[in-house]
Design a protein around this motif. Structure first.
Motif, PDB file in Angstrom:
ATOM      1  N   GLN A   1       1.652  10.825   1.808  1.00  0.00           N
ATOM      2  CA  GLN A   1       0.350  10.748   2.469  1.00  0.00           C
ATOM      3  C   GLN A   1      -0.760  10.665   1.427  1.00  0.00           C
ATOM      4  O   GLN A   1      -1.414  11.666   1.114  1.00  0.00           O
ATOM      5  N   PRO A   2      -0.997   9.475   0.855  1.00  0.00           N
ATOM      6  CA  PRO A   2      -2.066   9.365  -0.152  1.00  0.00           C
ATOM      7  C   PRO A   2      -3.440   9.582   0.460  1.00  0.00           C
ATOM      8  O   PRO A   2      -3.659   9.310   1.644  1.00  0.00           O
ATOM      9  N   ASP A   3      -4.359  10.070  -0.353  1.00  0.00           N
ATOM     10  CA  ASP A   3      -5.744  10.239   0.092  1.00  0.00           C
ATOM     11  C   ASP A   3      -6.475   8.916   0.170  1.00  0.00           C
ATOM     12  O   ASP A   3      -7.412   8.746   0.958  1.00  0.00           O
ATOM     13  N   PHE A   4      -6.064   7.960  -0.673  1.00  0.00           N
ATOM     14  CA  PHE A   4      -6.654   6.624  -0.702  1.00  0.00           C
ATOM     15  C   PHE A   4      -5.515   5.626  -0.921  1.00  0.00           C
ATOM     16  O   PHE A   4      -4.491   5.953  -1.516  1.00  0.00           O
ATOM     17  N   GLY A   5      -5.720   4.384  -0.474  1.00  0.00           N
ATOM     18  CA  GLY A   5      -4.702   3.358  -0.690  1.00  0.00           C
ATOM     19  C   GLY A   5      -3.557   3.470   0.291  1.00  0.00           C
ATOM     20  O   GLY A   5      -3.673   4.078   1.358  1.00  0.00           O
ATOM     21  N   ASP A   6      -2.417   2.893  -0.090  1.00  0.00           N
ATOM     22  CA  ASP A   6      -1.254   2.805   0.793  1.00  0.00           C
ATOM     23  C   ASP A   6      -0.104   3.671   0.294  1.00  0.00           C
ATOM     24  O   ASP A   6       0.078   3.843  -0.923  1.00  0.00           O
ATOM     25  N   ALA A   7       0.679   4.184   1.230  1.00  0.00           N
ATOM     26  CA  ALA A   7       1.881   4.937   0.872  1.00  0.00           C
ATOM     27  C   ALA A   7       2.899   3.994   0.235  1.00  0.00           C
ATOM     28  O   ALA A   7       3.098   2.869   0.700  1.00  0.00           O
ATOM     29  N   ILE A   8       3.541   4.454  -0.828  1.00  0.00           N
ATOM     30  CA  ILE A   8       4.533   3.665  -1.545  1.00  0.00           C
ATOM     31  C   ILE A   8       5.837   4.454  -1.589  1.00  0.00           C
ATOM     32  O   ILE A   8       5.844   5.631  -1.971  1.00  0.00           O
ATOM     33  N   ASP A   9       6.954   3.819  -1.204  1.00  0.00           N
ATOM     34  CA  ASP A   9       8.251   4.490  -1.223  1.00  0.00           C
ATOM     35  C   ASP A   9       8.682   4.807  -2.653  1.00  0.00           C
ATOM     36  O   ASP A   9       8.458   4.026  -3.586  1.00  0.00           O
ATOM     37  N   ILE A  10       9.310   5.960  -2.815  1.00  0.00           N
ATOM     38  CA  ILE A  10       9.902   6.364  -4.089  1.00  0.00           C
ATOM     39  C   ILE A  10      11.414   6.460  -3.869  1.00  0.00           C
ATOM     40  O   ILE A  10      11.880   7.250  -3.040  1.00  0.00           O
ATOM     41  N   LEU A  11      12.176   5.663  -4.592  1.00  0.00           N
ATOM     42  CA  LEU A  11      13.628   5.642  -4.431  1.00  0.00           C
ATOM     43  C   LEU A  11      14.249   6.866  -5.102  1.00  0.00           C
ATOM     44  O   LEU A  11      13.637   7.485  -5.990  1.00  0.00           O
ATOM     45  N   PRO A  12      15.461   7.229  -4.688  1.00  0.00           N
ATOM     46  CA  PRO A  12      16.081   8.448  -5.227  1.00  0.00           C
ATOM     47  C   PRO A  12      16.199   8.474  -6.745  1.00  0.00           C
ATOM     48  O   PRO A  12      16.121   9.545  -7.359  1.00  0.00           O
ATOM     49  N   GLU A  13      16.391   7.323  -7.372  1.00  0.00           N
ATOM     50  CA  GLU A  13      16.559   7.279  -8.827  1.00  0.00           C
ATOM     51  C   GLU A  13      15.240   7.133  -9.568  1.00  0.00           C
ATOM     52  O   GLU A  13      15.224   6.969 -10.794  1.00  0.00           O
ATOM     53  N   GLU A  14      14.120   7.220  -8.858  1.00  0.00           N
ATOM     54  CA  GLU A  14      12.807   7.027  -9.470  1.00  0.00           C
ATOM     55  C   GLU A  14      12.022   8.334  -9.537  1.00  0.00           C
ATOM     56  O   GLU A  14      12.308   9.285  -8.800  1.00  0.00           O
ATOM     57  N   LEU A  15      11.025   8.352 -10.415  1.00  0.00           N
ATOM     58  CA  LEU A  15      10.091   9.468 -10.445  1.00  0.00           C
ATOM     59  C   LEU A  15       8.680   8.918 -10.311  1.00  0.00           C
ATOM     60  O   LEU A  15       8.404   7.789 -10.744  1.00  0.00           O
ATOM     61  N   PRO A  16       7.780   9.668  -9.686  1.00  0.00           N
ATOM     62  CA  PRO A  16       6.391   9.212  -9.583  1.00  0.00           C
ATOM     63  C   PRO A  16       5.676   9.392 -10.917  1.00  0.00           C
ATOM     64  O   PRO A  16       5.818  10.429 -11.581  1.00  0.00           O
ATOM     65  N   VAL A  17       4.914   8.373 -11.304  1.00  0.00           N
ATOM     66  CA  VAL A  17       4.157   8.405 -12.546  1.00  0.00           C
ATOM     67  C   VAL A  17       2.681   8.310 -12.166  1.00  0.00           C
ATOM     68  O   VAL A  17       2.275   7.399 -11.419  1.00  0.00           O
ATOM     69  N   PHE A  18       1.861   9.234 -12.678  1.00  0.00           N
ATOM     70  CA  PHE A  18       0.475   9.373 -12.245  1.00  0.00           C
ATOM     71  C   PHE A  18      -0.487   9.072 -13.389  1.00  0.00           C
ATOM     72  O   PHE A  18      -0.386   9.659 -14.469  1.00  0.00           O
ATOM     73  N   TRP A  19      -1.426   8.183 -13.115  1.00  0.00           N
ATOM     74  CA  TRP A  19      -2.495   7.868 -14.067  1.00  0.00           C
ATOM     75  C   TRP A  19      -3.830   8.372 -13.533  1.00  0.00           C
ATOM     76  O   TRP A  19      -4.073   8.352 -12.311  1.00  0.00           O
ATOM     77  N   ALA A  20      -4.724   8.791 -14.416  1.00  0.00           N
ATOM     78  CA  ALA A  20      -6.101   9.077 -14.016  1.00  0.00           C
ATOM     79  C   ALA A  20      -6.681   7.835 -13.352  1.00  0.00           C
ATOM     80  O   ALA A  20      -6.371   6.707 -13.740  1.00  0.00           O
ATOM     81  N   CYS A  21      -7.526   8.028 -12.362  1.00  0.00           N
ATOM     82  CA  CYS A  21      -7.964   6.920 -11.502  1.00  0.00           C
ATOM     83  C   CYS A  21      -9.479   6.865 -11.402  1.00  0.00           C
ATOM     84  O   CYS A  21     -10.152   7.902 -11.319  1.00  0.00           O
ATOM     85  N   GLY A  22     -10.007   5.650 -11.372  1.00  0.00           N
ATOM     86  CA  GLY A  22     -11.446   5.427 -11.256  1.00  0.00           C
ATOM     87  C   GLY A  22     -12.009   5.702  -9.880  1.00  0.00           C
ATOM     88  O   GLY A  22     -13.222   5.522  -9.660  1.00  0.00           O
ATOM     89  N   VAL A  23     -11.181   6.166  -8.943  1.00  0.00           N
ATOM     90  CA  VAL A  23     -11.692   6.657  -7.661  1.00  0.00           C
ATOM     91  C   VAL A  23     -12.171   8.103  -7.809  1.00  0.00           C
ATOM     92  O   VAL A  23     -12.818   8.649  -6.915  1.00  0.00           O
ATOM     93  N   THR A  24     -11.897   8.713  -8.962  1.00  0.00           N
ATOM     94  CA  THR A  24     -12.377  10.076  -9.221  1.00  0.00           C
ATOM     95  C   THR A  24     -13.866  10.244  -8.901  1.00  0.00           C
ATOM     96  O   THR A  24     -14.248  11.245  -8.276  1.00  0.00           O
TER      97      THR A  24
END
Length: 264
Positions: A207-230
């Motif tokens: 449930q993202p606060d902005f943008g679209d939900a993106i599936d994360i596959l079992p073998e993947e990890l989420p990677v987070f970058w600082a964002c200009g929506v800050t």
């Protein structure tokens, strides 16, 4: 400051935006070109917001600032008009988003100052060129963005949480992405977090606060970058009387080329 370069792809991308024909997100548009987050504030708040960007370069890497009342950004493109060249704008009053529109000419005044901030869409081209797939681009979605529990450093009235963008990756691709993006601080640089989203205050990764939900596959990890929506989360917290921003994911496409961004 990145070197200015003429770009047919950027000019062509801006024309339907200016005409109000393209009002969707800009992920994947004009891939070689730098895209920018936009914050427009009255001149009386400009100095404090400039200091806020200087104190928070990860989420707010500053690429250009306009003169008060001047809607042009010649350092980013000779024909750019900030009043028409963003696909979708958000208009804020007292920290509440009250209007979404595709043209802000009727709202423009002589004391408004535009800030253009680097955007993670700019490093996506480099990631894909090295074979790192980006699911939101492949699926034609906006990137997923989340408010976090990581505070920004205040400046004047401006304060609030950092927002991050998330891209799911395999471990090998995440390592490579860190190497690539750490070299471009002008567009957020290296990730601020990898793995467990709860550690940075994200309760539900679906449930993202902005943008679209993106599936994360079992073998993947989420990677987070600082964002200009800050800055938009900061506007909600600081509640300035008036502010205009881009709608999340709906960026200004510039004539600057990603390959010309300053590298570490």
């Amino acid at each position: 400051m990145p070197r200015k370069s003429s770009s047919t792809s950027a000019h062509d991308a801006r024309q339907p935006i200016r005409a109000g024909i393209w009002d969707k997100h800009t992920s994947g548009l004009a891939p070689p070109n730098v895209q920018c987050n936009i914050v427009i504030l009255p001149a009386g708040l400009a100095s404090d917001f400039l200091h806020f960007c200087q104190r928070n370069p990860k989420p707010c890497p500053l690429l250009a600032v306009s003169e008060p009342g001047v809607p042009f950004l010649p350092d980013l493109g000779q024909d750019i008009d900030i009043r028409t060249d963003v696909p979708r704008y958000h208009v804020w009053r007292d920290g509440v988003m009250q209007q979404e529109c595709t043209d802000i000419r009727a709202l423009w005044s002589d004391d408004l100052v535009t800030f253009a901030l680097g955007c993670s869409f700019s490093f996506e081209h480099a990631l894909m060129e090295t074979g790192i797939p980006l699911r939101h681009v492949e699926e034609g979605k906006n990137v997923a963005m989340f408010k976090t529990n990581m505070p920004t450093m205040p400046a004047g009235p401006f304060h609030g949480p950092m927002v991050v963008s998330m891209r799911p990756m395999s471990t090998a691709h995440a390592i490579r992405a860190v190497q690539i993006t750490s070299r471009v601080p002008a567009v957020h640089g290296a990730p601020v977090h990898l793995g467990n989203p709860a550690l940075i205050g994200i309760a539900d990764i679906a449930q993202p606060d902005f943008g679209d939900a993106i599936d994360i596959l079992p073998e993947e990890l989420p990677v987070f970058w600082a964002c200009g929506v800050t800055p938009q989360a900061v506007v909600m917290a600081a509640r300035p009387p008036f502010c205009i921003t881009h709608a999340p994911g709906h960026m200004l496409i510039t004539d600057l080329l990603n390959k010309d961004l300053p590298f570490r």
